[in-house]
Design an enzyme around this catalytic site. Structure first.
Site, PDB file in Angstrom:
ATOM      1  CB  SER A  35      -2.287   1.238   8.538  1.00  0.00           C
ATOM      2  OG  SER A  35      -1.712   2.242   8.924  1.00  0.00           O
ATOM      3  CE  LYS A  70       1.931   1.244  10.348  1.00  0.00           C
ATOM      4  NZ  LYS A  70       2.038   2.593   9.782  1.00  0.00           N
TER       5      LYS A  70
END
Lengths: 198, 198
Positions: A120, A157
């Site tokens: 990610s 993230k």
DNA sequence: TAGTATAGTAAACATTCGTTCACTTTGTCA
DNA sequence: TGACAAAGTGAACGAATGTTTACTATACTA
């Protein structure tokens, strides 16, 4: 040949410095003078004394309060810039020295490592299997890469603050932004990433 | 409360371990017992002796041949894996410890650092400004990232051997493969890459 | 070839090292 | 409250430390 002498001397010194480095790497401390006797294959402590004096002069060792200690030059690796066409890429001059631990880790007490899983964050050059250095803290600014718990699920993230709201984003077009249903708790901020090849 | 006692003890121990770590970071060596006296604010060397004994028991320090030395646990940062939903992400158990220097640098004697410029390796997650660890060697295998001189120009690229011929490739579709007109000399192989954020 | 700096040897030294022993203080649990 | 373990004090010890001084062997320089 004038240089012949100095080079011979230097290699011997480098050899001995190398032996001390090897010892340090193994024992995490400098050898005592008696131990250097064995390492160098000499038989007088005064020889060691002189050698150490030279290594101090050369800037690899130092004394503070009568205690022998390595300098940063002792540990550091040479850091060079890539001069496009220039030759002296490995020349002794104009070298910087850098210790990776010192460079990468700010506060060892509050830092830990995390092995990354998933893709990610590939947009930021953080790949599956990489190791990131995380500093524990509960606050972060927009744009930081954070280790967070979003609705009970751990994730790594990018933190985004748009006005009042806060959400997480990936660095991979494959994934949508994550808006917390209930809770978003930050545990640390990624300070660096390292990757080993092979 | 049974745990209360142990936790209080542990924090004190951690405090003292922290003070020793601070000393080590500054002086690159362990403090002597007399120095620990000052650091801890105690007044009997025997107190230090007992504290050190416990730190040895706890695995942060060790003795070899009657010499005190730190263990790898002393330096290492905890390495954790990201358990999807699990909680004990920072728990004491099941922790690995890792020293970045040891992890990243194989042979310090033949290694150096290079600050990367350009975007030709972004496909491998090596960005402009990153620092790569290079091991000096003149031979490499196909697929290695090498520091090479191709027709007198220094570059950092991927080595490809297709049968007899050898050429260099980028990890960026923007750039074509490089076939040497005359010479292609390899100077080292990239072993790792590190990047600091902010 | 003589002169001189460099590298190593050998012994002696005060200082500091880590360790041990015996004792006191503090805090916890039954 | 009394008992007991944990934490700290203080002094004394032999052993190892780094340093100094004086001397020898080697090798480069003029």
């Amino acid at each position: 040949m004038k240089m012949g002498v100095r080079n011979d001397k230097k290699t011997t010194m480098q050899d001995r410095l190398g032996k001390i480095k090897t010892f340090y790497k193994k024992h995490k401390r400098l050898p005592s003078y008696s131990e250097m006797l064995q390492i160098f294959g000499l038989s007088s402590k005064n020889s060691v004394f002189k050698i150490v004096s030279k290594l101090i002069e050369a800037g690899f060792l130092k004394k503070e309060e009568d205690k022998l200690a390595p300098t940063s030059k002792f540990f550091a690796l040479p850091l060079i810039g890539l001069v496009k066409a220039g030759f002296p890429i490995l020349a002794e001059e104009n070298r910087d020295y850098l210790t990776l631990d010192d460079y990468l880790i700010g506060d060892p007490q509050s830092s830990f490592l995390l092995k990354v899983s998933g893709d990610s964050l590939i947009g930021l050059g953080i790949f599956d299997g990489d190791i990131v250095i995380i500093e524990k803290k509960r606050l972060a600014t927009s744009g930081d890469i954070v280790l967070a718990q979003i609705d009970r699920e751990w994730t790594l993230k990018i933190l985004k603050k748009d006005g009042m709201r806060t959400h997480l984003e990936s660095a991979n077009p494959k994934y949508p932004p994550f808006y917390p249903r209930n809770e978003l708790e930050i545990f640390g901020v990624v300070k660096a990433v390292v990757r080993k090849f092979n």
